[in-house]
Design an enzyme around this catalytic site. Structure first.
Site, short mmCIF file in Angstrom:
data_model
loop_
_atom_site.label_atom_id
_atom_site.label_comp_id
_atom_site.label_asym_id
_atom_site.label_seq_id
_atom_site.Cartn_x
_atom_site.Cartn_y
_atom_site.Cartn_z
N SER A 16 0.09 -13.76 37.93
CA SER A 16 -1.32 -13.37 37.95
C SER A 16 -2.24 -14.54 37.63
O SER A 16 -3.43 -14.48 37.94
CB SER A 16 -1.56 -12.25 36.94
OG SER A 16 -1.41 -12.73 35.61
N GLY A 17 -1.71 -15.57 36.98
CA GLY A 17 -2.54 -16.68 36.56
C GLY A 17 -2.99 -16.58 35.12
O GLY A 17 -3.62 -17.50 34.60
N GLY A 18 -2.68 -15.46 34.46
CA GLY A 18 -2.99 -15.32 33.04
C GLY A 18 -2.02 -16.12 32.21
O GLY A 18 -1.01 -16.64 32.70
N VAL A 19 -2.29 -16.20 30.92
CA VAL A 19 -1.46 -17.05 30.06
C VAL A 19 -0.02 -16.53 29.96
O VAL A 19 0.93 -17.32 29.89
CB VAL A 19 -2.10 -17.19 28.66
CG1 VAL A 19 -2.13 -15.85 27.93
CG2 VAL A 19 -1.35 -18.21 27.81
N ASP A 20 0.18 -15.21 30.00
CA ASP A 20 1.53 -14.66 29.87
C ASP A 20 2.41 -15.02 31.07
O ASP A 20 3.50 -15.58 30.91
CB ASP A 20 1.48 -13.14 29.69
CG ASP A 20 0.72 -12.72 28.45
OD1 ASP A 20 0.54 -13.56 27.56
OD2 ASP A 20 0.29 -11.56 28.39
N SER A 21 1.94 -14.68 32.27
CA SER A 21 2.76 -14.94 33.45
C SER A 21 2.87 -16.44 33.73
O SER A 21 3.89 -16.91 34.24
CB SER A 21 2.20 -14.20 34.67
OG SER A 21 0.95 -14.72 35.07
N SER A 22 1.83 -17.20 33.39
CA SER A 22 1.87 -18.65 33.61
C SER A 22 2.89 -19.30 32.68
O SER A 22 3.67 -20.17 33.09
CB SER A 22 0.49 -19.26 33.39
OG SER A 22 -0.45 -18.73 34.30
N CYS B 75 0.84 -1.20 0.00
CA CYS B 75 0.00 0.00 0.00
C CYS B 75 0.88 1.26 0.00
O CYS B 75 1.54 1.55 -0.99
CB CYS B 75 -0.96 -0.04 1.18
SG CYS B 75 -2.39 1.06 0.97
N HIS C 95 -3.74 -5.02 0.81
CA HIS C 95 -3.17 -5.55 2.06
C HIS C 95 -3.28 -7.07 2.09
O HIS C 95 -4.32 -7.61 2.48
CB HIS C 95 -3.89 -4.94 3.27
CG HIS C 95 -3.58 -3.50 3.49
ND1 HIS C 95 -2.50 -3.08 4.23
CD2 HIS C 95 -4.21 -2.38 3.05
CE1 HIS C 95 -2.47 -1.75 4.24
NE2 HIS C 95 -3.49 -1.30 3.54
N GLU D 139 -2.00 -9.04 4.11
CA GLU D 139 -1.92 -9.57 5.47
C GLU D 139 -3.27 -9.72 6.16
O GLU D 139 -3.39 -10.45 7.15
CB GLU D 139 -1.00 -8.68 6.34
CG GLU D 139 -1.55 -7.29 6.66
CD GLU D 139 -1.26 -6.26 5.58
OE1 GLU D 139 -1.38 -5.06 5.88
OE2 GLU D 139 -0.92 -6.65 4.44
#
Length: 528
Positions: free
Chosen positions: A232-238, A90, A178, A180
């Site tokens: 925290s128990g979220g996917v990132d910190s887990s 583009c 685009h 993508e």
């Protein structure tokens, strides 16, 4: 410019130069889906910086500017002498045309926004295996008026004569659409053609490769020193906890601060799962009363967020000093945060980069500098979908890997107005019913988020021949790919009825359930 460094030792096979497009991250994600490592840099990265990375190809992103304007953002002109393939998307294609001697102007009466049918004139190289008449997503008000010397047309649409172009000898390519975005039906075919066939990039960016490299990086950086992680128990910190446990074992200490705003049963589940089942050292800090006391009489949502964030920092500081000393603080920073912190957004009027405030999670952003932690951020090269893949490979259960997004301040911002114990108990019970019924219906993984909101008003009702005056619960369910935009989920009426009946019959203090049918935009997913 100076972009934040990533922790991986590898260089990107493909570099995306960002001209302020909303899709720059998406381009990088699409390339990584082909198992090729990509990186987003600012449009004005110097050739010297690019040479240090030794990319096999460069993609110029779209952007909001017009190349013929006085301060339009352009790339380092020496980029065209690097002797590597370049793809302009583009606005990026228009940059290519202008800097190589062609002409770009306003597409008067010929602007294209939305879907357009691509007519392929040259089905080779970039457009190999692209179906003639396939749908591509257009979003441009300018167009090419004259191609640079050596360029040929590859494809056109009804309104755009030069929808795809190429200088085959120099391996320069451009598309006015685009590829993508999901609306471009053969977009991934084009991306694969460029990345694999033209740039000859090897598909070696895999989940297992990342895990091996990240573990080595952490071990080299940390040595025998101690690391603290706010869990925290979220996917990132887990995922980060599992990765660090594998890398450094008992040198890792996780701190789980229970501020009292989690969903029903979650604190108990997290301690059972991490501490007892997988033997990850987790220090449980019960700060429920402390946080609730700080929120007494507070109704403004932004004040609630700030109070929770400030109090979290204080608790974290006190407990880290008690449990320490620690040399490193582990953070679940992801690649979108790195991109945003580099400030690659472009002001279309001035052509200058706009400084963008780094997104900070409430539980780590603004930690006191005198704690003197060094940072370890092994996930900072990953997008969210890649984190889920890593978590799954490391052994995280699906209930964490595919967990719906949950705000840092938790239920405190799903209770409109003042937060009290009574309201928290009420909302926890209602929220559990929502999640249980949607899971039982087999719809949990088809929905981006599903939760309950408690309103700060009461409504009249009748239950058992008695007048009631109780809180209403809002049911909020949305479908989305990335949370940037969202549509309300069309749940079956029978499911809505079941959820409503259970809430009004099983949750004390509630006599009414309403459905939020607002999309984002204009609304947001969360109510506060």
């Amino acid at each position: 410019m100076s972009d934040p460094k990533v922790t991986t030792q590898r260089n990107p096979s493909i570099v995306i130069l960002d001209f302020g497009s909303q899709y720059s991250e998406l381009i990088a994600r699409r390339i990584r889906e082909t198992e090729v490592y990509s990186m987003v840099l600012g449009y004005n990265s110097s050739v010297e910086e690019l040479k240090k990375l030794s990319p096999q190809g460069i993609i110029l992103s779209g952007g909001p500017s017009s190349v013929y304007e006085e301060k339009a953002p352009l790339c380092d002109p020496s980029i065209w002498d690097l002797d590597i393939p370049i793809l302009g998307v583009c606005y990026g294609m228009q940059v290519m045309v202008k800097q190589l001697g062609g002409l770009v102007g306003e597409a008067i009466g010929k602007a294209e926004y939305g879907k357009a049918l691509l007519q392929v004139d040259d089905p080779t190289a970039l457009l190999t295996n692209v179906e003639n008449g396939s749908t591509m997503w257009m979003s441009h008000g300018d167009s090419v008026k004259q191609l640079p010397a050596g360029f040929v047309r590859l494809a056109h649409t009804t309104n755009t004569p030069d929808a795809a172009i190429a200088c085959h000898d120099r391996r320069f390519y451009g598309v006015q659409f685009h590829p993508e975005v999901v609306h471009s039906t053969d977009g991934m075919v084009i991306i694969r053609n460029f990345v694999h066939n033209i740039c000859r990039s090897k598909p070696d960016w895999t989940t297992n490769t990342f895990i091996d490299e990240a573990i080595n990086d952490v071990q080299e950086k940390v040595g025998k020193k101690r690391v603290l992680l706010a869990l925290s128990g979220g996917v990132d910190s887990s995922t980060l906890a599992f990765l660090l446990k594998k890398a450094i074992g008992n040198q890792l200490t996780c701190m789980f601060i229970d501020q009292g705003f989690m969903r029903k049963g979650e604190p108990e589940f997290l301690m059972e799962f991490f501490d007892k089942k997988f033997h990850i050292n987790v220090e449980y800090i019960n700060a429920r009363d402390r946080f609730l006391d700080k929120l007494q009489g507070v109704s403004d949502p932004e004040k609630k967020r700030k109070i929770i964030g400030t109090e979290f920092i204080r608790v974290f500081e006190e407990e880290s000093l008690r449990l320490g000393p620690f040399d490193y603080l582990a953070q679940g920073t992801l690649y979108p945060d790195v991109i945003e912190s580099s400030g690659t957004n472009i002001d279309p009027k001035t052509g200058e980069r706009i400084a963008v405030k780094i997104k900070s999670h409430h539980n780590v952003g603004g930690l006191p500098k005198d704690l003197q932690f060094k940072l370890v951020e092994p996930l900072r090269t990953l997008f969210k979908d890649e984190v889920r893949k890593v978590g799954r490979s490391l052994g995280l259960p699906e209930e964490i890997v595919n967990r719906h997004p949950f705000p840092g301040p938790g239920l405190a911002i799903r209770i409109l107005g003042e937060v009290t114990k009574e309201k928290l108990n009420c909302l926890r019970d209602a929220d559990l019913i929502v999640r249980e019924e949607i899971a039982d219906a087999g719809l949990y993984h088809q929905i981006w988020q599903a939760f309950a909101v408690l309103l700060p008003v009461r409504s009249v009702g009748v239950m058992g021949d008695q007048r009631t005056y109780a809180w209403p619960i809002v049911l909020r369910c949305v479908s989305s790919e990335d949370g940037m935009t969202a549509d309300w989920s069309r749940l079956p009426n029978s499911l809505l009825e079941k959820i409503s009946n259970r809430i009004v019959n099983e949750v004390n203090g509630v006599n009414r359930v309403v459905l939020d049918i607002t999309s984002k935009p204009p609304g947001t997913i969360e109510w506060e």
